[in-house]
Design an enzyme around this catalytic site. Sequence first.
Site, PDB file in Angstrom:
ATOM      1  N   SER A 158       0.697  -3.505   8.560  1.00 50.83           N
ATOM      2  CA  SER A 158       1.987  -4.171   8.759  1.00 50.83           C
ATOM      3  C   SER A 158       2.636  -3.781  10.082  1.00 50.83           C
ATOM      4  O   SER A 158       3.163  -4.630  10.808  1.00 50.83           O
ATOM      5  CB  SER A 158       2.931  -3.851   7.604  1.00 50.83           C
ATOM      6  N   LYS A 160       9.226   6.154   5.235  1.00 51.90           N
ATOM      7  CA  LYS A 160       9.323   4.963   6.091  1.00 51.90           C
ATOM      8  C   LYS A 160      10.736   4.429   6.190  1.00 51.90           C
ATOM      9  O   LYS A 160      11.487   4.462   5.214  1.00 51.90           O
ATOM     10  CB  LYS A 160       8.413   3.847   5.552  1.00 51.90           C
ATOM     11  N   ARG A 219      -9.066   0.136   3.263  1.00 52.49           N
ATOM     12  CA  ARG A 219      -9.563  -0.601   4.421  1.00 52.49           C
ATOM     13  C   ARG A 219     -10.673   0.156   5.139  1.00 52.49           C
ATOM     14  O   ARG A 219     -11.669  -0.385   5.530  1.00 52.49           O
ATOM     15  CB  ARG A 219      -8.427  -0.886   5.405  1.00 52.49           C
ATOM     16  N   HIS A 236      -3.114  -7.858   2.408  1.00 51.02           N
ATOM     17  CA  HIS A 236      -2.472  -7.735   1.096  1.00 51.02           C
ATOM     18  C   HIS A 236      -2.805  -8.958   0.230  1.00 51.02           C
ATOM     19  O   HIS A 236      -3.082  -8.828  -0.956  1.00 51.02           O
ATOM     20  CB  HIS A 236      -0.944  -7.647   1.247  1.00 51.02           C
TER      21      HIS A 236
HETATM   22  N1  COA Z   1      -4.529  -4.986   4.091  1.00 50.14           N
HETATM   23  C1  COA Z   1      -3.816  -4.733   5.181  1.00 50.14           C
HETATM   24  N2  COA Z   1      -2.993  -3.668   5.293  1.00 50.14           N
HETATM   25  C2  COA Z   1      -2.917  -2.832   4.263  1.00 50.14           C
HETATM   26  C3  COA Z   1      -3.642  -3.038   3.104  1.00 50.14           C
HETATM   27  C4  COA Z   1      -4.471  -4.175   3.028  1.00 50.14           C
HETATM   28  N3  COA Z   1      -5.211  -4.457   1.960  1.00 50.14           N
HETATM   29  N4  COA Z   1      -3.379  -2.043   2.253  1.00 50.14           N
HETATM   30  C5  COA Z   1      -2.506  -1.239   2.872  1.00 50.14           C
HETATM   31  N5  COA Z   1      -2.243  -1.728   4.088  1.00 50.14           N
HETATM   32  C6  COA Z   1      -1.381  -1.118   5.104  1.00 50.14           C
HETATM   33  C7  COA Z   1       0.040  -1.542   5.006  1.00 50.14           C
HETATM   34  O1  COA Z   1       0.270  -2.681   5.798  1.00 50.14           O
HETATM   35  C8  COA Z   1       0.757  -0.330   5.528  1.00 50.14           C
HETATM   36  O2  COA Z   1       0.810  -0.381   6.938  1.00 50.14           O
HETATM   37  P1  COA Z   1       1.991   0.344   7.746  1.00 50.14           P
HETATM   38  O3  COA Z   1       1.897   1.798   7.436  1.00 50.14           O
HETATM   39  O4  COA Z   1       1.698  -0.017   9.141  1.00 50.14           O
HETATM   40  O5  COA Z   1       3.282  -0.244   7.243  1.00 50.14           O
HETATM   41  C9  COA Z   1      -0.141   0.827   5.118  1.00 50.14           C
HETATM   42  O6  COA Z   1      -1.395   0.264   4.868  1.00 50.14           O
HETATM   43  C10 COA Z   1       0.239   1.551   3.859  1.00 50.14           C
HETATM   44  O7  COA Z   1       1.184   0.815   3.193  1.00 50.14           O
HETATM   45  P2  COA Z   1       1.360   0.580   1.659  1.00 50.14           P
HETATM   46  O8  COA Z   1       0.085   0.246   0.997  1.00 50.14           O
HETATM   47  O9  COA Z   1       2.446  -0.377   1.536  1.00 50.14           O
HETATM   48  O10 COA Z   1       1.717   2.020   1.170  1.00 50.14           O
HETATM   49  P3  COA Z   1       3.012   2.867   1.463  1.00 50.14           P
HETATM   50  O11 COA Z   1       2.501   4.216   1.751  1.00 50.14           O
HETATM   51  O12 COA Z   1       3.945   2.277   2.420  1.00 50.14           O
HETATM   52  O13 COA Z   1       3.791   2.801   0.087  1.00 50.14           O
HETATM   53  C11 COA Z   1       4.143   3.221  -2.223  1.00 50.14           C
HETATM   54  C12 COA Z   1       3.210   3.228  -1.043  1.00 50.14           C
HETATM   55  C13 COA Z   1       5.439   2.477  -2.062  1.00 50.14           C
HETATM   56  C14 COA Z   1       3.329   2.552  -3.304  1.00 50.14           C
HETATM   57  C15 COA Z   1       4.366   4.713  -2.470  1.00 50.14           C
HETATM   58  O14 COA Z   1       5.101   5.299  -1.435  1.00 50.14           O
HETATM   59  C16 COA Z   1       5.060   4.953  -3.794  1.00 50.14           C
HETATM   60  O15 COA Z   1       4.434   4.903  -4.821  1.00 50.14           O
HETATM   61  N6  COA Z   1       6.388   5.191  -3.749  1.00 50.14           N
HETATM   62  C17 COA Z   1       7.166   5.457  -4.931  1.00 50.14           C
HETATM   63  C18 COA Z   1       7.511   6.937  -5.075  1.00 50.14           C
HETATM   64  C19 COA Z   1       6.389   7.688  -5.718  1.00 50.14           C
HETATM   65  O16 COA Z   1       5.955   7.426  -6.823  1.00 50.14           O
HETATM   66  N7  COA Z   1       5.925   8.697  -4.989  1.00 50.14           N
HETATM   67  C20 COA Z   1       4.855   9.545  -5.438  1.00 50.14           C
HETATM   68  C21 COA Z   1       3.550   8.961  -5.001  1.00 50.14           C
HETATM   69  S1  COA Z   1       2.237  10.022  -5.437  1.00 50.14           S
END
Ligand code: COA
Length: 159
Positions: free
Chosen positions: A129, A42, A91, A18
């Site tokens: 994560s 989650k 990634r 990140h």
């Molecule tokens: N390096 C390392 N890890 C990374 C990374 C990077 N550059 N980019 C993503 N990841 C990992 C994260 O650690 C996470 O791992 P985990 O699943 O083991 O926890 C995973 O990739 C995805 O996580 P993240 O990027 O945080 O996405 P998410 O799916 O948890 O959350 C939101 C995404 C919060 C942005 C999304 O759910 C959202 O927009 N929510 C609001 C509601 C909404 O608008 N919904 C409609 C969406 S279309």
Amino acid sequence: MIRKTIYPGSFDPPTNGHCDIISRSAKIFDRLIVAVGANPEKKYFFSLEERIEMLREIVSEYDNIEVAHFDGLLVEYAAKVNAVTIIRGLRALSDFEYELELALMNRHLNSDVDTIFMMTDERYSFIRSSLVREVAKLGGDISDKVPKVVENYLKKKFS
Ligand code: COA
């Protein structure tokens, strides 16, 4: 024109992957909002306050980055803060399908907001994560996977 972008995520916890996306985005855009959102699928390990605290410490040396959180739809939040782009890290191929769905749905909801993908540095392509949490829980070394502040939070949680 101020080029403002949002880097949204769960950040549970933030990793070096990140941080890589954060530091590179901060060089491209005038203002970056690291926005802690909620993925309804989650159940979070760190509280919202803890994730915000860790991120604030991580970005403290930048003067063009702020940390915020949002409830509800990401595109609504983007419109509220006048951001025209959303940054997401990619990634590996395995990220692509999920990210494509998010990006297309977000575009469908608000076509004024574009998603930009940034390839995560290869050093961090295998970090996520939940994996970091698992390794930390079992006493493994995660010092080169997360910033010091996150390592300390994880140690405290699992001690
Ligand atoms: N390096 C390392 N890890 C990374 C990374 C990077 N550059 N980019 C993503 N990841 C990992 C994260 O650690 C996470 O791992 P985990 O699943 O083991 O926890 C995973 O990739 C995805 O996580 P993240 O990027 O945080 O996405 P998410 O799916 O948890 O959350 C939101 C995404 C919060 C942005 C999304 O759910 C959202 O927009 N929510 C609001 C509601 C909404 O608008 N919904 C409609 C969406 S279309």
